[in-house]
Design a protein around this motif. Structure first.
Motif, PDB file in Angstrom:
ATOM      1  N   ARG A 130       0.804  -1.220   0.000  1.00  0.00           N
ATOM      2  CA  ARG A 130       0.000   0.000   0.000  1.00  0.00           C
ATOM      3  C   ARG A 130       0.840   1.275   0.000  1.00  0.00           C
ATOM      4  O   ARG A 130       0.322   2.361  -0.255  1.00  0.00           O
ATOM      5  N   SER A 131       2.136   1.144   0.295  1.00  0.00           N
ATOM      6  CA  SER A 131       2.989   2.329   0.309  1.00  0.00           C
ATOM      7  C   SER A 131       3.363   2.795  -1.094  1.00  0.00           C
ATOM      8  O   SER A 131       3.828   3.930  -1.269  1.00  0.00           O
TER       9      SER A 131
ATOM     10  N   GLN B 145      -1.570   3.162  -4.236  1.00  0.00           N
ATOM     11  CA  GLN B 145      -2.385   4.163  -3.547  1.00  0.00           C
ATOM     12  C   GLN B 145      -3.378   4.830  -4.489  1.00  0.00           C
ATOM     13  O   GLN B 145      -4.522   5.098  -4.118  1.00  0.00           O
ATOM     14  N   ASN B 146      -2.947   5.069  -5.719  1.00  0.00           N
ATOM     15  CA  ASN B 146      -3.783   5.781  -6.686  1.00  0.00           C
ATOM     16  C   ASN B 146      -4.448   4.861  -7.709  1.00  0.00           C
ATOM     17  O   ASN B 146      -4.944   5.331  -8.733  1.00  0.00           O
TER      18      ASN B 146
END
Length: 281
Positions: free
Chosen positions: A237-238, A243-244
């Protein structure tokens, strides 16, 4: 009185991508293609009906599937090639065994070597094949259409805000491309930055840690693997790309073969990059 005798055709001569001059007494009428992208190129210029043999995975356009097979990536059936009596074999420098190409030459069969490195090389390749196959008019049309489309894409996207991209060739092992590989050239046209452009190997193996450190804004593949080839990235998720929601699987083949459809693949790539450009703001 009009003569019924066939009109003699003049010799044709071009230089291949190794710098070797190939001269034929007349345009080739029986051609063997030793790469799927070469088969596509020949059909694109109007010479599909002159192909008497092709390798495995020569599947576009659909008519190519009916052409007799002479081998694949593991090698060729040299006796089958001899039996088909080609007056020209078109080879792929980085994809064909050099030893077998030398054996084909030893049979007295001319071998033209194709090896495009950049998107802009393809029109010239089409035009030279057109000379060898006696299809210069069709080749000129195909080359002009390609140049126009490529120029339009470059004008539209190349100067836009850069987007950092990890291009995944394969999931296991994890393969990508360096800056010399032609898909990296397509990324440049789209205004994207290949995060592994500096790698010394054309198709390097990388690890997940290196991708995480590179922090790509988009992860893109051309769908060569079945299933969900980018699903593994969802756990990280980093990553800005995760994320986008910028994980993109493009249609297979259009971005991985050095032929006329590569400009279509570049257009699809640019659309994915543009989504990441907007999604990352």
């Amino acid at each position: 009185m009009t003569s019924l005798l066939p009109v003699a055709q003049a010799a044709v001569s071009v230089r291949d991508d190794r710098g070797t001059t190939i001269t034929l007494a007349q345009p080739a009428r029986r051609i063997i293609s030793l790469a799927p992208h070469v088969t596509e190129n020949l059909f694109a210029i109007g010479a599909g009906g002159q192909i008497v043999g092709a390798v495995d995975y020569s599947d576009y356009p659909p008519a190519a599937r009916q052409i007799e097979r002479v081998g694949g990536y593991n090698g060729f059936d040299l006796e089958r090639i001899r039996t088909l009596k080609p007056d020209l074999v078109i080879a792929w420098q980085s994809g064909n065994p050099q030893r077998q190409l030398d054996q084909i030459r030893a049979m007295g069969i001319p071998v033209y070597v194709n090896e495009s490195g950049k998107l802009s090389d393809i029109p010239s390749s089409l035009e030279r094949l057109g000379v060898l196959a006696g299809q210069s008019a069709g080749a000129s049309r195909a080359a002009a259409a390609y140049r126009t489309q490529l120029a339009r894409l470059e004008k539209t996207y190349s100067q836009r805000q850069p987007v950092r991209v990890f291009y995944q060739v394969w999931k296991q092992p994890l393969l990508t491309i360096n800056g010399q590989q032609y898909i990296s050239d397509a990324l440049r046209v789209c205004g994207a930055v290949n995060v592994f452009a500096g790698q010394p190997v054309l198709v390097p193996t990388v690890d997940i840690e290196a991708v995480l450190a590179a922090r790509p804004q988009a992860i893109i593949t051309s769908g060569g693997e079945e299933g969900r080839p980018l699903a593994q990235w969802q756990q990280w998720r980093s990553l800005p790309a995760v994320q986008n929601s910028q994980l993109h699987v493009l249609p297979p083949d259009i971005l991985v073969r050095m032929g006329p459809r590569l400009v279509e693949g570049t257009a699809a790539l640019c659309e994915a990059v543009e989504q990441a450009r907007k999604g990352g703001r």
